[in-house]
Design an enzyme around this catalytic site. Structure first.
Site, PDB file in Angstrom:
ATOM      1  N   LYS A 169       0.927  -1.361   0.046  1.00 31.85           N
ATOM      2  CA  LYS A 169       0.007   0.040  -0.034  1.00 31.85           C
ATOM      3  C   LYS A 169       0.935   1.324  -0.074  1.00 31.85           C
ATOM      4  O   LYS A 169       1.478   1.736   0.963  1.00 31.85           O
ATOM      5  CB  LYS A 169      -0.856   0.038   1.043  1.00 31.85           C
ATOM      6  N   GLY A 200      -4.212   3.586  -1.782  1.00 31.20           N
ATOM      7  CA  GLY A 200      -5.408   3.867  -1.262  1.00 31.20           C
ATOM      8  C   GLY A 200      -5.088   4.519  -0.158  1.00 31.20           C
ATOM      9  O   GLY A 200      -3.933   4.774   0.049  1.00 31.20           O
ATOM     10  N   GLY A 202      -4.925   5.553   3.842  1.00 30.86           N
ATOM     11  CA  GLY A 202      -4.352   4.954   4.930  1.00 30.86           C
ATOM     12  C   GLY A 202      -5.436   4.455   6.027  1.00 30.86           C
ATOM     13  O   GLY A 202      -5.484   3.221   6.396  1.00 30.86           O
ATOM     14  N   GLY A 206      -4.806   0.933   4.402  1.00 37.00           N
ATOM     15  CA  GLY A 206      -3.910   0.749   5.358  1.00 37.00           C
ATOM     16  C   GLY A 206      -4.348   0.025   6.513  1.00 37.00           C
ATOM     17  O   GLY A 206      -3.775  -0.996   7.080  1.00 37.00           O
ATOM     18  N   GLU A 244       9.726   1.619  10.568  1.00 37.75           N
ATOM     19  CA  GLU A 244      10.629   2.871  10.211  1.00 37.75           C
ATOM     20  C   GLU A 244       9.767   4.220  10.415  1.00 37.75           C
ATOM     21  O   GLU A 244       9.131   4.574   9.552  1.00 37.75           O
ATOM     22  CB  GLU A 244      11.234   2.613   8.894  1.00 37.75           C
ATOM     23  N   CYS A 278      13.558  11.241   7.070  1.00 41.83           N
ATOM     24  CA  CYS A 278      13.486  10.764   8.259  1.00 41.83           C
ATOM     25  C   CYS A 278      14.990  10.826   9.141  1.00 41.83           C
ATOM     26  O   CYS A 278      14.854  11.203  10.364  1.00 41.83           O
ATOM     27  CB  CYS A 278      13.220   9.380   8.263  1.00 41.83           C
ATOM     28  N   GLU A 378       9.564  16.414  14.770  1.00 38.24           N
ATOM     29  CA  GLU A 378      10.052  16.315  13.530  1.00 38.24           C
ATOM     30  C   GLU A 378       9.252  17.178  12.583  1.00 38.24           C
ATOM     31  O   GLU A 378       7.717  17.326  12.650  1.00 38.24           O
ATOM     32  CB  GLU A 378       9.516  14.854  13.037  1.00 38.24           C
TER      33      GLU A 378
HETATM   34  P1  NAD Z   1       2.246   8.852   6.974  1.00 38.92           P
HETATM   35  O1  NAD Z   1       2.293   8.055   8.606  1.00 38.92           O
HETATM   36  O2  NAD Z   1       1.460  10.040   7.123  1.00 38.92           O
HETATM   37  O3  NAD Z   1       1.868   7.843   5.900  1.00 38.92           O
HETATM   38  C1  NAD Z   1       2.718   6.762   5.795  1.00 38.92           C
HETATM   39  C2  NAD Z   1       1.848   5.491   4.951  1.00 38.92           C
HETATM   40  O4  NAD Z   1       1.079   5.208   5.898  1.00 38.92           O
HETATM   41  C3  NAD Z   1       0.894   6.184   3.954  1.00 38.92           C
HETATM   42  O5  NAD Z   1       0.994   5.224   2.778  1.00 38.92           O
HETATM   43  C4  NAD Z   1      -0.305   6.486   4.499  1.00 38.92           C
HETATM   44  O6  NAD Z   1      -1.461   6.401   3.487  1.00 38.92           O
HETATM   45  C5  NAD Z   1      -0.502   5.245   5.545  1.00 38.92           C
HETATM   46  N1  NAD Z   1      -1.279   5.277   6.748  1.00 38.92           N
HETATM   47  C6  NAD Z   1      -2.176   6.478   7.095  1.00 38.92           C
HETATM   48  N2  NAD Z   1      -2.536   6.178   8.332  1.00 38.92           N
HETATM   49  C7  NAD Z   1      -2.584   4.699   8.273  1.00 38.92           C
HETATM   50  C8  NAD Z   1      -3.237   3.771   9.080  1.00 38.92           C
HETATM   51  N3  NAD Z   1      -4.195   4.281  10.189  1.00 38.92           N
HETATM   52  N4  NAD Z   1      -3.237   2.689   8.838  1.00 38.92           N
HETATM   53  C9  NAD Z   1      -2.316   2.058   8.122  1.00 38.92           C
HETATM   54  N5  NAD Z   1      -1.513   2.973   7.079  1.00 38.92           N
HETATM   55  C10 NAD Z   1      -1.749   4.268   7.324  1.00 38.92           C
HETATM   56  O7  NAD Z   1       3.791   9.396   6.844  1.00 38.92           O
HETATM   57  P2  NAD Z   1       4.090  10.506   5.471  1.00 38.92           P
HETATM   58  O8  NAD Z   1       3.642  11.638   5.849  1.00 38.92           O
HETATM   59  O9  NAD Z   1       3.550   9.649   4.227  1.00 38.92           O
HETATM   60  O10 NAD Z   1       5.863  10.247   5.676  1.00 38.92           O
HETATM   61  C11 NAD Z   1       6.476  11.101   6.274  1.00 38.92           C
HETATM   62  C12 NAD Z   1       6.871  10.660   7.554  1.00 38.92           C
HETATM   63  O11 NAD Z   1       7.799   9.052   7.185  1.00 38.92           O
HETATM   64  C13 NAD Z   1       7.585  11.015   8.447  1.00 38.92           C
HETATM   65  O12 NAD Z   1       7.336  11.252   9.575  1.00 38.92           O
HETATM   66  C14 NAD Z   1       9.213  10.432   8.255  1.00 38.92           C
HETATM   67  O13 NAD Z   1      10.092  10.623   9.435  1.00 38.92           O
HETATM   68  C15 NAD Z   1       8.754   9.148   7.837  1.00 38.92           C
HETATM   69  N6  NAD Z   1       9.728   8.240   7.498  1.00 38.92           N
HETATM   70  C16 NAD Z   1      10.815   7.298   8.032  1.00 38.92           C
HETATM   71  C17 NAD Z   1      11.802   6.666   7.298  1.00 38.92           C
HETATM   72  C18 NAD Z   1      12.377   5.848   7.962  1.00 38.92           C
HETATM   73  O14 NAD Z   1      13.208   4.843   7.284  1.00 38.92           O
HETATM   74  N7  NAD Z   1      12.481   5.857   9.465  1.00 38.92           N
HETATM   75  C19 NAD Z   1      11.857   7.135   6.088  1.00 38.92           C
HETATM   76  C20 NAD Z   1      10.987   8.027   5.447  1.00 38.92           C
HETATM   77  C21 NAD Z   1      10.094   8.593   5.983  1.00 38.92           C
END
Ligand code: NAD
Length: 469
Positions: A169, A200, A202, A206, A244, A278, A378
């Site tokens: 996803k 789709g 989250g 998700g 992550e 991140c 962050e």
């Molecule tokens: P996000 O958590 O908003 O979304 C990530 C993914 O999760 C998306 O595909 C989203 O649709 C899905 N999602 C959202 N709600 C969900 C739920 N309730 N259940 C399941 N899936 C759900 O993050 P973002 O804004 O897309 O990305 C930025 C974040 O990612 C930052 O906090 C960043 O630090 C982190 N990040 C971490 C790493 C790492 O390797 N540690 C790498 C890149 C980004």
């Protein structure tokens, strides 16, 4: 207008049952360039059931068969480099050097998984026992927008190497990059259902994946808040979970650091991926004795950073991915000033010469206290904070006084290694920004659970099984 209206289930491109249309924006112009039709819960269930049916046969494949499949995936993804590059610039706004890396990384990360699989020890003899590593089952792979293709390929390659089947996803905001990767992967000729890709929301797709009893494993990259929700949802069915998550990484400039080398590294670490990384080193810790000198050098370097059109080769910081993200970053800059931090570069608003896109002024604060909001949360944008420390012990204490622990950078002479040993973080870099793909990647504390990459990344999709005869 670009219309993306297919998802990939059971080896076929199909029209989603979901009917919601989601606008895709070019962040450099704030204009809609396309629309994606989003999958819903039913699509997620179909994808899970296809992956469940494909699992037993894929789990029995040999190492050689998996390597052959990964090699086909590698070739197919590498062949789409130029398309991917265009999509990364248009849909994500990454500047030239970053987008070049982001377009070649997806194939590279598959190649790294091939190397790890080639050397992987599936069986170990321990005393009277034989320990076999066995695949977990269906893996749910949930990825963010900030390196869409790379995360899809990295997680998929590791899960397939382990013998799992997968439901992916990706973020709804990077649907064009996902489409290119899906087309490439579909050409690799893997058995139907071994991987499925359902773009789709989250809250729908998700959530379905993270709750579903037929999903054995979740590998998620994204925000800490979403990671917590996934952990809770996954608990009911005891899924194995790799998370992550976010970071608030420290860059420690030691007393004896050579600023001509340290400052460019500190700025680069902080502004990586336009600050939307991140691992970004957003807290710059400097010795009180050299505070004025560090402030002057960092302010000068920040003021020289060009934020603007990602297609301009001089650009180092591109636009924020969305208006929401732009507003969020503006809010943090305001908050920093309100809480008493002093601006050394940048500030609210757009950089000169930019108009409609979601551009942010590369911003540097000083006199930041580690308890201020901008030092704790962050921001995910080009906003860096200088925090002064009295002595090495205080530098280490401030560096570790955070909920996060993903990455850290130590800059200095012979004491740097000793300081690095005391930092609570999944990765600590000393006088370098080099990345080692063979090493495990992941976070301490709220930065995550588990590790990706190399043998650690493959093991995360497996369970040890002990046999004694
Ligand atoms: P996000 O958590 O908003 O979304 C990530 C993914 O999760 C998306 O595909 C989203 O649709 C899905 N999602 C959202 N709600 C969900 C739920 N309730 N259940 C399941 N899936 C759900 O993050 P973002 O804004 O897309 O990305 C930025 C974040 O990612 C930052 O906090 C960043 O630090 C982190 N990040 C971490 C790493 C790492 O390797 N540690 C790498 C890149 C980004």
């Amino acid at each position: 207008m670009r219309h993306i209206d297919r998802i990939f289930i059971n080896g076929e491109f199909v029209t989603p049952h979901g009917t919601e249309r989601f606008d895709l924006y070019n962040p450099a112009t704030a204009q809609v360039f396309g629309q994606v039709r989003l999958a819903d819960e039913l699509d997620a269930e179909r994808a899970i059931s296809a992956a469940k049916a494909a699992f037993p046969a894929w789990a029995r494949t040999t190492r050689e068969a998996r390597i052959a499949a990964l090699k086909r995936m590698h070739a197919a993804v590498a062949a789409r480099h130029d398309d991917l590059l265009e999509a990364i610039i248009e849909e994500y706004g990454a500047p030239a050097s970053r987008s070049a890396w982001m377009a070649s990384y997806p194939a590279e990360v598959i190649a790294q998984a091939i190397d790890a699989l080639t050397a992987f020890e599936f069986t170990t003899e321990v005393g009277a026992a034989t320990v076999q590593m066995v695949p977990l089952g269906v893996a749910g792979l949930i990825t963010p927008w900030n390196s869409d293709a790379g995360f899809i390929c990295g997680k998929l390659a590791a899960s397939l190497a382990a013998g799992c089947s997968a439901v992916i996803k990706p973020s709804e905001m990077s649907a064009w990059q996902t489409q290119i990767i899906t087309e490439a992967l579909s050409e690799a000729g893997l058995p139907p259902g071994v991987f499925n890709i359902v773009t789709g929301r989250g809250e729908t797709v998700g959530e379905t994946i993270s709750r579903h009893p037929d999903v054995a494993k979740i590998s998620f990259t994204g925000s800490t808040a979403t990671g917590k929700a996934i952990l809770r949802n996954a608990a009911e069915s005891f899924k194995r979970v790799t998370l992550e998550l976010g970071g608030k990484s420290p860059t420690i400039v030691l007393e004896d650091a050579d600023l001509s080398q340290a400052v460019p590294l500190a700025i680069q670490a902080g502004l990586m991926n336009s600050g939307q990384a991140c691992v970004a080193g957003t807290r710059i810790l400097v010795p009180r004795s050299r505070k004025a000198e560090c402030e002057a050098a960092l302010a000068q370097a920040m003021a020289a950073v060009k934020s603007g059109d990602p297609r301009d080769p001089a650009t180092e910081v591109g636009p924020m991915v969305s208006e929401k993200q732009w507003r969020r970053v503006q809010g943090y800059i305001r908050k920093g000033t309100e809480e008493g931090a002093r601006l050394l570069a940048g500030g609210e608003g757009r950089p000169e010469g930019t108009q409609n896109g979601w551009f942010v002024r590369p911003t540097l604060f000083t006199d930041v206290d580690n308890q201020m909001t901008i030092a704790r949360e962050e921001i995910f944008g080009p906003v860096l904070s200088i925090i002064a420390y009295r002595d090495e012990a205080e530098a280490i204490a401030i560096a570790n006084d955070t909920d996060y622990g993903l990455s850290a950078l130590v800059l200095g002479g012979e004491r740097a290694r000793g300081v690095a040993q005391q930092i609570e973080s999944g990765r600590v870099l000393v006088n370098t920004l080099a990345h080692e793909p063979k090493a495990p990647f992941g976070g301490f504390k709220h930065s995550g659970v588990g590790r990706e990459m190399g043998a650690w990344g493959i093991s995360a999709f497996m369970e040890p099984k002990t046999m004694i005869e």
